[in-house]
Write an enzyme that holds these catalytic residues in place. Sequence first.
Site, short mmCIF file in Angstrom:
data_model
loop_
_atom_site.label_atom_id
_atom_site.label_comp_id
_atom_site.label_asym_id
_atom_site.label_seq_id
_atom_site.Cartn_x
_atom_site.Cartn_y
_atom_site.Cartn_z
N LYS A 34 32.86 5.57 8.00
CA LYS A 34 32.01 5.69 9.18
C LYS A 34 31.11 4.47 9.32
CE LYS A 34 28.59 8.40 6.62
NZ LYS A 34 27.80 9.64 6.57
N ARG A 129 21.59 20.62 7.27
CA ARG A 129 21.89 19.70 8.37
C ARG A 129 23.06 20.31 9.13
NH1 ARG A 129 23.17 13.56 6.78
NH2 ARG A 129 25.11 14.58 6.11
N TYR A 254 4.90 -16.14 12.42
CA TYR A 254 4.18 -15.33 13.39
C TYR A 254 3.03 -14.59 12.71
CZ TYR A 254 7.85 -16.05 16.88
OH TYR A 254 8.72 -16.59 17.77
N MET A 302 13.39 -13.50 14.40
CA MET A 302 14.68 -13.08 14.93
C MET A 302 15.83 -13.93 14.39
SD MET A 302 16.01 -12.82 18.88
CE MET A 302 14.84 -11.55 19.34
#
EC number: 5.1.1.1
Length: 359
Positions: A34, A129, A254, A302
């Site tokens: 998956k 679940r 940043y 990024m």
Amino acid sequence: MRLAIAEINLQALAHNLAQVRQFAPNSKVMAVLKANAYGHGLVKIAQHLNDADAFAVARIDEALALRAGGLTKPIVLLEGFFHQDDLPILLANNFQAIIHDENQLIALEQAQLDAPISCWLKINTGMHRLGIAATQFEDFYQRLLATENVKNNINLMTHFSCADDISDSKTAQQIVLFDSLVIGKQQAHCLANSAGIIAWPAGHGDWVRPGLMLYGVSPMLNCTGEQHNLKPVMRLTTKVIAIRDVEAGQCVGYGGRWQSTKATKLAVVAMGYGDGYPRHAKHGTPVVIGNKRYGIAGNVSMDMISVDIGDNSDNIKVGDDVVMWGSELPVEEIAQCATTIPYELLCNITPRVSYEYLE
């Protein structure tokens, strides 16, 4: 020059599958693929798992991609199906459905199919679940047996919630509950995920479901794959694209949240959260350049990360390789530095990263 590359070691993949069989020699193996094979490439990985007995995916589109890629092994849909209209697709493609909800059972009872499909009945033994309640088991089981749309060999399964923690008794309790419910039922049983395979042999059953361990990563708390003789399949690398001098007291990145305490050099590497690297990796998170570890300086951007390389005594230069994780640097360690789990890191690799498959 190619920058961010995910090298996929297919020999390591084969080694890890062989390790699964050593852990559970009496069980068949359902390889879990998956989420794009945990970020490794769905079809390509499946094509190199010929020794697996079946594949498991979460959703129908993943299963259809495997069939389109020429894979003919049995495919189990871990989330089952979501609408009665899905059933002809399952039948046409020989997909097996996990039944975990009464709506699915009703859809099977009411469908008009040309032939029956294979089903797995999932029991909730403590994960809370997906899965039917223990009190519903016998009713669901008998209704599935009575339904012409379901093959008689109904497989039985559950899922462990805490198997990664050997000090937690919940897994043993789940095994006892499951065994008490299915006693006398001759159908195949499947309980163990990767952590269950490694740590809970009483739960191996007829089938095991290796996921993370196939890719060389430990499913256990505070462990690395190497401790279980697993080999990392993915090696995430990039390049140094600039080297900068930074004076004492200067801030980097940043927000200026990292400040150099002395004059140093920074290597700027072409990797960031746009490639899937975790934005929340803390200062000092290691990378490897030239077989030596260095720490990240400042926030992950990024497209770029700054790395403190000190006085550059190793003569690091633009174009040098940088290992973000791999055999030299366990992804489990990077996950800890980013307060996340290896699953998330592997699955978050973005399309702009090039994949290179090594036979």
